[in-house]
Design an enzyme around this catalytic site. Structure first.
Site, PDB file in Angstrom:
ATOM      1  N   ARG A  72     115.145 -26.399  95.205  1.00  5.44           N
ATOM      2  CA  ARG A  72     114.001 -27.318  95.282  1.00  5.44           C
ATOM      3  C   ARG A  72     114.504 -28.756  95.422  1.00  5.44           C
ATOM      4  NH1 ARG A  72     109.329 -25.798  91.177  1.00  5.44           N
ATOM      5  NH2 ARG A  72     109.463 -28.038  90.947  1.00  5.44           N
ATOM      6  N   ILE A 118     108.496 -33.320 102.731  1.00  6.04           N
ATOM      7  CA  ILE A 118     107.993 -34.000 101.541  1.00  6.04           C
ATOM      8  C   ILE A 118     108.509 -33.244 100.316  1.00  6.04           C
ATOM      9  CG2 ILE A 118     105.939 -34.730 100.265  1.00  6.04           C
ATOM     10  CD1 ILE A 118     104.418 -34.552 102.981  1.00  6.04           C
ATOM     11  N   ARG A 119     109.409 -33.859  99.566  1.00  2.00           N
ATOM     12  CA  ARG A 119     110.049 -33.166  98.431  1.00  2.00           C
ATOM     13  C   ARG A 119     110.502 -31.775  98.868  1.00  2.00           C
ATOM     14  NH1 ARG A 119     106.376 -32.819  93.417  1.00  2.00           N
ATOM     15  NH2 ARG A 119     108.277 -31.960  92.565  1.00  2.00           N
ATOM     16  N   GLU A 140     102.577 -27.957  94.532  1.00  2.00           N
ATOM     17  CA  GLU A 140     103.525 -27.830  93.415  1.00  2.00           C
ATOM     18  C   GLU A 140     103.665 -26.341  93.093  1.00  2.00           C
ATOM     19  OE1 GLU A 140     105.999 -27.570  90.887  1.00  2.00           O
ATOM     20  OE2 GLU A 140     105.776 -29.662  91.525  1.00  2.00           O
ATOM     21  N   SER A 141     104.817 -25.778  93.437  1.00  2.00           N
ATOM     22  CA  SER A 141     104.978 -24.313  93.370  1.00  2.00           C
ATOM     23  C   SER A 141     104.792 -23.758  91.961  1.00  2.00           C
ATOM     24  CB  SER A 141     106.346 -23.899  93.914  1.00  2.00           C
ATOM     25  OG  SER A 141     107.396 -24.481  93.167  1.00  2.00           O
ATOM     26  N   HIS A 152     106.284 -29.296 106.524  1.00  2.00           N
ATOM     27  CA  HIS A 152     104.819 -29.153 106.534  1.00  2.00           C
ATOM     28  C   HIS A 152     104.266 -29.209 107.964  1.00  2.00           C
ATOM     29  CE1 HIS A 152     103.854 -29.649 102.165  1.00  2.00           C
ATOM     30  NE2 HIS A 152     105.074 -30.151 102.172  1.00  2.00           N
ATOM     31  N   CYS A 179     106.766 -24.914 102.311  1.00  2.00           N
ATOM     32  CA  CYS A 179     107.329 -25.747 101.250  1.00  2.00           C
ATOM     33  C   CYS A 179     107.191 -25.043  99.890  1.00  2.00           C
ATOM     34  CB  CYS A 179     106.687 -27.133 101.285  1.00  2.00           C
ATOM     35  SG  CYS A 179     107.575 -28.378 100.323  1.00  2.00           S
ATOM     36  N   GLU A 181     101.379 -28.370 108.981  1.00  2.00           N
ATOM     37  CA  GLU A 181      99.949 -28.711 109.004  1.00  2.00           C
ATOM     38  C   GLU A 181      99.711 -30.219 109.016  1.00  2.00           C
ATOM     39  OE1 GLU A 181     101.020 -29.055 104.727  1.00  2.00           O
ATOM     40  OE2 GLU A 181     101.622 -27.745 106.369  1.00  2.00           O
TER      41      GLU A 181
END
EC number: 4.3.3.6
Length: 205
Positions: free
Chosen positions: A119, A148-149, A56-57, A184, A87, A186
């Site tokens: 976003r 993801i989002r 969550e940035s 993502h 992200c 990873e």
């Protein structure tokens, strides 16, 4: 020459997965190096490269601002340290971010990556998906992107190189020593993007 020291900003998000992927990338390239979770300005000072993971940035940015890490990261980027924003990490690196639903966001940003980010371009958590993408410009022709989002980049500055698009939306960029992706890497078994980043770090070491 001693090995490289890469940190993963461990405030929130996919920290362990990025530590593992980066370690595997260093090993696969036959290099010497360590990968550690970092939080404090003192830990960041010693790094040759930094991964800012998804999460969550707003939370990552606010917590990093509180303990002084944001200022130290800015100093290190200015001195040439490669950084990989994933992200939420890419949002943090950007100059401007707005939310598709909420609009302009007042959140702490590193203000380095010359892009404007939207976003949640691809929807919320329930709209998460995977898709094959291509990053030919950095020698990765096929990659499984996990969204993801996920944000997208809606404007780029003149020094920003577009690495990949999905449905005509920009999802991966490079600007000098900064690499940013909407997806993502990873969360896949594919470490080619982390290997590319490790290569950037080695070149600067």
């Amino acid at each position: 020459m001693s090995g490289i020291n890469i940190g993963v900003l461990a405030v929130q998000g996919d920290v362990a997965e990025n530590v593992m992927a980066t370690k595997m990338a260093i090993e696969d390239l036959g290099m010497d190096g360590i990968v550690t979770e970092v939080k404090t300005p003192e830990q960041i000072e010693d790094l040759d490269g930094l991964v800012i993971p998804g999460g969550e940035s707003t939370v990552i940015g606010t917590l990093s601002l509180v303990n002084g890490s944001l200022k130290k990261i800015k100093e290190k980027i200015a001195s040439g340290m490669p950084v990989f924003g994933i992200c939420a990490g890419m949002i943090m690196l950007s100059k401007k971010a707005k939310d598709r639903v909420v609009g302009e966001m007042d959140q702490p940003l590193l203000d380095y990556l010359d892009v404007r980010i939207e976003r949640n371009t691809f929807g919320r958590q329930k709209d998460s998906f995977e898709s094959e993408i291509s990053m030919e410009k950095i020698g990765i022709s096929k990659f499984q992107g996990v969204f993801i989002r996920a944000p997208s980049i809606i404007e780029t500055g003149k020094d920003v190189e577009i690495i990949s698009k999905f449905n005509e939306k920009i999802i991966a960029v490079k600007q000098g020593n900064i690499l940013g992706t909407s997806f993502h890497p990873e969360l896949t078994g594919d470490i080619s993007l982390h290997k590319y980043f490790v290569g950037l770090v080695k070149a600067k070491h």
